[in-house]
Structure formats: structure tokens, C-alpha cells
Enzyme design. Sequence first.
Site, PDB file in Angstrom:
ATOM      1  N   ARG A 164     -51.813  -3.410  -7.366  1.00  0.00           N
ATOM      2  CA  ARG A 164     -52.792  -4.327  -7.114  1.00  0.00           C
ATOM      3  C   ARG A 164     -54.297  -3.382  -7.162  1.00  0.00           C
ATOM      4  NH1 ARG A 164     -48.846  -7.012  -7.131  1.00  0.00           N
ATOM      5  NH2 ARG A 164     -48.222  -8.498  -5.576  1.00  0.00           N
ATOM      6  N   SER A 244     -50.957 -13.279  -0.677  1.00  0.00           N
ATOM      7  CA  SER A 244     -50.815 -11.990   0.387  1.00  0.00           C
ATOM      8  C   SER A 244     -52.300 -11.697   0.511  1.00  0.00           C
ATOM      9  CB  SER A 244     -50.012 -10.865  -0.392  1.00  0.00           C
ATOM     10  OG  SER A 244     -48.763 -11.233  -0.725  1.00  0.00           O
ATOM     11  N   GLU A 354     -55.781  -7.302   0.144  1.00  0.00           N
ATOM     12  CA  GLU A 354     -55.596  -7.604  -1.031  1.00  0.00           C
ATOM     13  C   GLU A 354     -56.966  -8.452  -1.570  1.00  0.00           C
ATOM     14  OE1 GLU A 354     -51.665  -9.047  -3.214  1.00  0.00           O
ATOM     15  OE2 GLU A 354     -53.094 -10.423  -3.625  1.00  0.00           O
TER      16      GLU A 354
HETATM   17  P1  FAD Z   1     -60.503 -15.053  -8.475  1.00  0.00           P
HETATM   18  O1  FAD Z   1     -59.955 -15.501  -7.171  1.00  0.00           O
HETATM   19  O2  FAD Z   1     -61.514 -16.197  -9.132  1.00  0.00           O
HETATM   20  O3  FAD Z   1     -61.208 -13.869  -8.748  1.00  0.00           O
HETATM   21  C1  FAD Z   1     -60.503 -12.623  -8.043  1.00  0.00           C
HETATM   22  C2  FAD Z   1     -61.506 -11.494  -8.464  1.00  0.00           C
HETATM   23  O4  FAD Z   1     -61.687 -11.212  -9.650  1.00  0.00           O
HETATM   24  C3  FAD Z   1     -63.148 -11.692  -7.766  1.00  0.00           C
HETATM   25  O5  FAD Z   1     -63.549 -10.578  -7.508  1.00  0.00           O
HETATM   26  C4  FAD Z   1     -63.841 -12.362  -9.163  1.00  0.00           C
HETATM   27  O6  FAD Z   1     -65.102 -11.917  -9.060  1.00  0.00           O
HETATM   28  C5  FAD Z   1     -62.915 -11.374  -9.992  1.00  0.00           C
HETATM   29  N1  FAD Z   1     -62.769 -12.073 -11.393  1.00  0.00           N
HETATM   30  C6  FAD Z   1     -62.456 -13.218 -11.707  1.00  0.00           C
HETATM   31  N2  FAD Z   1     -62.384 -13.380 -13.125  1.00  0.00           N
HETATM   32  C7  FAD Z   1     -62.971 -12.601 -13.585  1.00  0.00           C
HETATM   33  C8  FAD Z   1     -63.560 -12.134 -15.020  1.00  0.00           C
HETATM   34  N3  FAD Z   1     -63.172 -12.835 -16.077  1.00  0.00           N
HETATM   35  N4  FAD Z   1     -64.085 -10.848 -15.435  1.00  0.00           N
HETATM   36  C9  FAD Z   1     -64.425 -10.258 -13.963  1.00  0.00           C
HETATM   37  N5  FAD Z   1     -63.972 -10.480 -12.915  1.00  0.00           N
HETATM   38  C10 FAD Z   1     -63.450 -11.453 -12.514  1.00  0.00           C
HETATM   39  N6  FAD Z   1     -51.211 -12.026  -6.980  1.00  0.00           N
HETATM   40  C11 FAD Z   1     -50.297 -11.201  -7.513  1.00  0.00           C
HETATM   41  O7  FAD Z   1     -50.685 -10.280  -8.187  1.00  0.00           O
HETATM   42  N7  FAD Z   1     -49.025 -11.571  -7.390  1.00  0.00           N
HETATM   43  C12 FAD Z   1     -48.738 -12.731  -6.930  1.00  0.00           C
HETATM   44  O8  FAD Z   1     -47.261 -12.820  -6.492  1.00  0.00           O
HETATM   45  C13 FAD Z   1     -49.424 -13.768  -6.273  1.00  0.00           C
HETATM   46  N8  FAD Z   1     -49.068 -14.680  -5.725  1.00  0.00           N
HETATM   47  C14 FAD Z   1     -50.123 -15.535  -5.227  1.00  0.00           C
HETATM   48  C15 FAD Z   1     -49.652 -16.871  -4.372  1.00  0.00           C
HETATM   49  C16 FAD Z   1     -50.647 -17.562  -4.120  1.00  0.00           C
HETATM   50  C17 FAD Z   1     -50.001 -18.921  -3.205  1.00  0.00           C
HETATM   51  C18 FAD Z   1     -51.926 -17.320  -4.197  1.00  0.00           C
HETATM   52  C19 FAD Z   1     -52.767 -18.552  -3.538  1.00  0.00           C
HETATM   53  C20 FAD Z   1     -52.272 -16.216  -4.632  1.00  0.00           C
HETATM   54  C21 FAD Z   1     -51.545 -15.335  -5.447  1.00  0.00           C
HETATM   55  N9  FAD Z   1     -51.934 -14.201  -5.681  1.00  0.00           N
HETATM   56  C22 FAD Z   1     -50.639 -13.356  -6.464  1.00  0.00           C
HETATM   57  C23 FAD Z   1     -53.192 -13.763  -5.948  1.00  0.00           C
HETATM   58  C24 FAD Z   1     -54.194 -14.446  -7.324  1.00  0.00           C
HETATM   59  O9  FAD Z   1     -53.375 -15.423  -7.646  1.00  0.00           O
HETATM   60  C25 FAD Z   1     -54.106 -13.271  -8.298  1.00  0.00           C
HETATM   61  O10 FAD Z   1     -54.935 -12.245  -7.722  1.00  0.00           O
HETATM   62  C26 FAD Z   1     -54.981 -13.992  -9.450  1.00  0.00           C
HETATM   63  O11 FAD Z   1     -55.073 -13.043 -10.571  1.00  0.00           O
HETATM   64  C27 FAD Z   1     -56.546 -14.311  -9.045  1.00  0.00           C
HETATM   65  O12 FAD Z   1     -56.950 -15.164 -10.192  1.00  0.00           O
HETATM   66  P2  FAD Z   1     -58.246 -15.963  -9.834  1.00  0.00           P
HETATM   67  O13 FAD Z   1     -58.463 -16.431 -11.431  1.00  0.00           O
HETATM   68  O14 FAD Z   1     -57.888 -17.176  -9.067  1.00  0.00           O
HETATM   69  O15 FAD Z   1     -59.296 -15.174  -9.355  1.00  0.00           O
HETATM   70  N1  EPU Z   2     -40.975  -9.587   5.496  1.00  0.00           N
HETATM   71  C1  EPU Z   2     -40.944  -9.525   6.961  1.00  0.00           C
HETATM   72  N2  EPU Z   2     -41.508 -10.840   7.297  1.00  0.00           N
HETATM   73  C2  EPU Z   2     -42.397 -11.645   6.752  1.00  0.00           C
HETATM   74  C3  EPU Z   2     -42.579 -11.391   5.235  1.00  0.00           C
HETATM   75  C4  EPU Z   2     -41.760 -10.326   4.469  1.00  0.00           C
HETATM   76  O1  EPU Z   2     -40.207  -9.017   7.386  1.00  0.00           O
HETATM   77  O2  EPU Z   2     -42.745 -12.633   7.402  1.00  0.00           O
HETATM   78  C5  EPU Z   2     -40.392  -8.570   4.684  1.00  0.00           C
HETATM   79  C6  EPU Z   2     -39.026  -8.808   4.466  1.00  0.00           C
HETATM   80  O3  EPU Z   2     -38.121  -7.610   4.718  1.00  0.00           O
HETATM   81  C7  EPU Z   2     -39.018  -8.721   3.094  1.00  0.00           C
HETATM   82  C8  EPU Z   2     -40.180  -7.939   2.543  1.00  0.00           C
HETATM   83  O4  EPU Z   2     -41.030  -7.975   3.745  1.00  0.00           O
HETATM   84  O5  EPU Z   2     -37.559  -8.601   2.468  1.00  0.00           O
HETATM   85  C9  EPU Z   2     -40.477  -8.270   1.054  1.00  0.00           C
HETATM   86  O6  EPU Z   2     -41.125  -9.725   1.519  1.00  0.00           O
HETATM   87  P1  EPU Z   2     -41.468 -10.642  -0.108  1.00  0.00           P
HETATM   88  O7  EPU Z   2     -40.297 -10.349  -1.025  1.00  0.00           O
HETATM   89  O8  EPU Z   2     -41.638 -11.668   0.288  1.00  0.00           O
HETATM   90  O9  EPU Z   2     -42.509  -9.793  -0.694  1.00  0.00           O
HETATM   91  P2  EPU Z   2     -43.945  -9.378   0.060  1.00  0.00           P
HETATM   92  O10 EPU Z   2     -43.773  -7.625  -0.250  1.00  0.00           O
HETATM   93  O11 EPU Z   2     -44.400  -9.699   1.057  1.00  0.00           O
HETATM   94  C10 EPU Z   2     -44.993  -8.900  -2.595  1.00  0.00           C
HETATM   95  C11 EPU Z   2     -46.361  -9.451  -3.176  1.00  0.00           C
HETATM   96  C12 EPU Z   2     -46.351 -10.464  -3.610  1.00  0.00           C
HETATM   97  C13 EPU Z   2     -45.283 -10.951  -4.733  1.00  0.00           C
HETATM   98  C14 EPU Z   2     -43.933 -10.711  -3.880  1.00  0.00           C
HETATM   99  C15 EPU Z   2     -42.629 -10.735  -4.827  1.00  0.00           C
HETATM  100  C16 EPU Z   2     -47.985  -7.918  -1.997  1.00  0.00           C
HETATM  101  C17 EPU Z   2     -49.105  -7.671  -1.107  1.00  0.00           C
HETATM  102  N3  EPU Z   2     -47.486  -8.959  -2.129  1.00  0.00           N
HETATM  103  O12 EPU Z   2     -45.081  -9.703  -1.245  1.00  0.00           O
HETATM  104  O13 EPU Z   2     -47.426 -11.117  -4.091  1.00  0.00           O
HETATM  105  O14 EPU Z   2     -45.191 -12.235  -5.139  1.00  0.00           O
HETATM  106  O15 EPU Z   2     -43.978  -9.449  -3.587  1.00  0.00           O
HETATM  107  O16 EPU Z   2     -42.900  -9.721  -5.841  1.00  0.00           O
HETATM  108  O17 EPU Z   2     -47.647  -6.858  -2.793  1.00  0.00           O
HETATM  109  C18 EPU Z   2     -49.836 -11.679  -3.764  1.00  0.00           C
HETATM  110  O18 EPU Z   2     -50.183 -10.532  -4.163  1.00  0.00           O
HETATM  111  O19 EPU Z   2     -50.782 -12.617  -3.250  1.00  0.00           O
HETATM  112  C19 EPU Z   2     -48.431 -12.042  -3.634  1.00  0.00           C
HETATM  113  C20 EPU Z   2     -48.034 -13.017  -3.190  1.00  0.00           C
END
Ligand code: FAD
Ligand code: EPU
Length: 358
Positions: A164, A244, A354
Site C-alpha cells: 500500500r 479498508s 490507508e
Molecule cells: P482516489 O480516491 O480518487 O485518489 C486516491 C489518491 O490518489 C488521492 O491522494 C489522489 O489525489 C491520488 N490520485 C488519484 N489519481 C491520481 C493520478 N492520476 N495522478 C496522481 N495522483 C492521483 N484498494 C486496494 O488496494 N485493494 C483493495 O482490495 C481495495 N478494495 C476496496 C474496496 C472498496 C469497497 C473501496 C471503496 C475501496 C477499496 N480500495 C482497495 C481502495 C481504492 O479502491 C484504491 O485505492 C483505488 O486505487 C483508488 O482509486 P481512485 O481512482 O478512487 O483514487
Molecule cells: N478479521 C477479523 N475481523 C474482521 C475482519 C478481518 O478478525 O472484522 C481477520 C480475520 O482473521 C481474517 C483476516 O483478518 O482472516 C483478514 O481479513 P480479510 O481477508 O478480509 O483481509 P484484510 O486483511 O482485512 C486486506 C486488504 C483488502 C483486500 C483483502 C484481500 C488491507 C488494509 N486490506 O484486507 O484491501 O481486499 O486483504 O486481499 O491490506 C483495501 O485496501 O481497501 C482493501 C479492501
Amino acid sequence: MKIEDNKPLDDLNTFGLKVSAQYFAEVNSVEEFRELMEMEIYKTNKKLILGGGSNILFTDCVKGLVVKNSIKGISILSETETEVILKANAGEVWHEFVLWCIERNYAGIENLSLIPGLVGAAPMQNIGAYGVEIKDVFQELEAINMESGEIVKFVLSDCEFGYRESVFKNKCKGKFFIASVTFKLTKLSSPKAIYQFKTDYGDIKNILSDMRAYELSIKAVSDAVIQIRNSKLPNPKELGNAGSFFKNPTISKEQFDKLVLQYPIMPSYPSAEKSGMKQITQLPNVPIAYKIPAGWLIEQCGWKGKVVGNTGSHKSQALVLVNYGNANGKEIWNLALEIQKSVREKFGIEIMPEVNVV
Ligand code: FAD
Ligand code: EPU
């Protein structure tokens, strides 16, 4: 170039916060971004680049200029019998790009299905899920220096990707507009292609067998990932959130050894990264550190499913903070600080956001 004043950003942030931008411009090409750079409003104001707004918490209305990136386009730059080099412009929707690749049998990003946001933001935090990060398929990116207008290429080593993390969240923060990202993917249509499906993370294998995916394919893996995500993560269209809220913390082996005596059920993963920034691919024989799921730490502190005013920690994933409808950004941020404090007090672990807080 149209500049809007007091532009509502309600639909441009997945927390669904009711905020506005003092000035707002949408750019559809690199040329338009450069045109914008020539304008007085650009030169005299603070700038914020906005993609899909899925990793941003607005604690207030934005002072200065918000630049919405809408640069579309996907192109094949080159290909061999087994690999394809693809360039996606920053304004492409990430998940649509993933589906575009799956349709063509280009493998490598199927585990990153359904991550919200745009391609341009993907390198910002080296998006990752289900055992894959974009650094694994990253070739290079093109960014515009926001001061000089110069186009700069960043190759893998320039990006300093970590968990991240990237150079764009650190020493290059606020300095570059990412305009396009180039990926190297595997052409599964080629009989000579060698490809390792990544199905070890979490429930992917179980879901695949439930789905009766007799023949493993990138579409099957993508569908499995989508199914898992839909079962755990709230859909921002129904309940405002930014995924997250915190990163999973890494703790030293010494701290881990002490905590695990107190909390024998504490989940953990050996980690090769002491801090988020260092990229080590090979795990040492003896782990030097451990990653602890922040969701578990938060749940242990009693926050999971708790509603605090208009906000709270989600009932299925404690790590996701949600807006029940009328929250403002300060309320969500205050809850985050409370959660951070309680994790610090109970476990002596500092969990870091994050989400980008502005
Ligand atoms: P924004 O929120 O618009 O911007 C994020 C940051 O990047 C800001 O600081 C912005 O200024 C900057 N930025 C955006 N675009 C540019 C650009 N073109 N040039 C320079 N700076 C820029 N993330 C994960 O890694 N893994 C996950 O599994 C994951 N799951 C998610 C699930 C949900 C339901 C949600 C809501 C979010 C999740 N995220 C996850 C976080 C998010 O989706 C990612 O970080 C995504 O890449 C953000 O993209 P965005 O276009 O919405 O960025
Ligand atoms: N857990 C709990 N309670 C909860 C949630 C999680 O105990 O309420 C524990 C469980 O042991 C579970 C473990 O956490 O097995 C891991 O949970 P999960 O698989 O849901 O993944 P995470 O670590 O919570 C990360 C990323 C997610 C990504 C998933 C799958 C981060 C901060 N988050 O979540 O990314 O989708 O793994 O790879 O690394 C995001 O970045 O926004 C995001 C959603």
C-alpha cells in the site's frame, strides 16, 4: 477548459460525503491538462487530483482546484507470442480494464477484480488483493510534472512500491499527475504461455470448487474474487465507505512473540517487510516481522458493527468505516482516531490510515 466554482463532490467520493471543491476542472487528455496548467487558476491555487474518490476522506470542503482525471483509452503497445504490453490511460475505470483483459485472455490482474477507482490511482498505493499487487505486472507509467509540465517515465524501480505504498505517496506526493500506466500480461491464448494462477489466498480455492470451475480460467478466478468481495465488503453505492480504512500493521518478531503469549488466537502472517517501503521478494527462513490483520485488532477492541452517530465500523469487516447517510468527514476521522487509540492502548500497535485524508 471549463472551470466550475463550488462544485459538489458528493458523487465523486465513495464515502458519499457532502462536500464541494472551490474550483473544479475535468481533463480528458494530456493536452487538456497542459492547457489547464497555463491558466491563472492553476498557477495560483493548491491542486488535488481526483480519480474515482474511493480512497479519499474529505474532512472539509476542498480549498483550491480539484482536477478530475478522465483520460480514457487502452492500447496494445507490443506483443510477443506469450506476452502483451498494454497501456491504459489514467481515467479508465480499473475494474472495466480488468474485465477488458479477461475478455481477451490476458492474465495477471484477475485477482484485482472489483477494486473501485481508476487506473491512474492504482500505482499510488500499489493496489493489492488476493495475493496480487499491481507491482507484479507493472511495466512503467507516464506522469506529468505538475510544476514544469514535463512528461516523466517511471519504471518499476522508480516507483518504490511496497505494501500500500509508492513513491507517489511519499517523496513525490502532490508532484505528479499520473497520465497512463503500462502493464505486462500473459497471453493465455498461446499454448506456449506459462502462467501460475494465484488461488492460495483465503477462500478462492473453496469458492472455485463450489462454482464447479472444472477448468481453471482467469474468468473463474475473477468471479471467485468478486463473490468473496461482495460477501464481505459493503457496496459504496449502498453504504458509503472507502474500503479498508487502515493498513494492516507490521510488528517486530520480539513484539509478536510477547503478544502471541497473551493472545494465542491472534492471526498473523510472516512478513519480509519491516516497513511498508522496503520491497523484498524472498522471505527469510526466520521471519523478521509479522503482519497482523487490523480488522482483527479492531474487532478485539469491540468496534466491529458498532454504530457511532452517523458512522461506524462495518458488521462484516471491522476494518471498513462506513457512512450511514449523514456523516461528515470530521466525524469519520474522529472515529478513526478513537479506533487507532484503542488499538494502541490494548495492543501497543499503531495502525495507520490507508485512506488519503484531506
Ligand atoms: P482516489 O480516491 O480518487 O485518489 C486516491 C489518491 O490518489 C488521492 O491522494 C489522489 O489525489 C491520488 N490520485 C488519484 N489519481 C491520481 C493520478 N492520476 N495522478 C496522481 N495522483 C492521483 N484498494 C486496494 O488496494 N485493494 C483493495 O482490495 C481495495 N478494495 C476496496 C474496496 C472498496 C469497497 C473501496 C471503496 C475501496 C477499496 N480500495 C482497495 C481502495 C481504492 O479502491 C484504491 O485505492 C483505488 O486505487 C483508488 O482509486 P481512485 O481512482 O478512487 O483514487
Ligand atoms: N478479521 C477479523 N475481523 C474482521 C475482519 C478481518 O478478525 O472484522 C481477520 C480475520 O482473521 C481474517 C483476516 O483478518 O482472516 C483478514 O481479513 P480479510 O481477508 O478480509 O483481509 P484484510 O486483511 O482485512 C486486506 C486488504 C483488502 C483486500 C483483502 C484481500 C488491507 C488494509 N486490506 O484486507 O484491501 O481486499 O486483504 O486481499 O491490506 C483495501 O485496501 O481497501 C482493501 C479492501
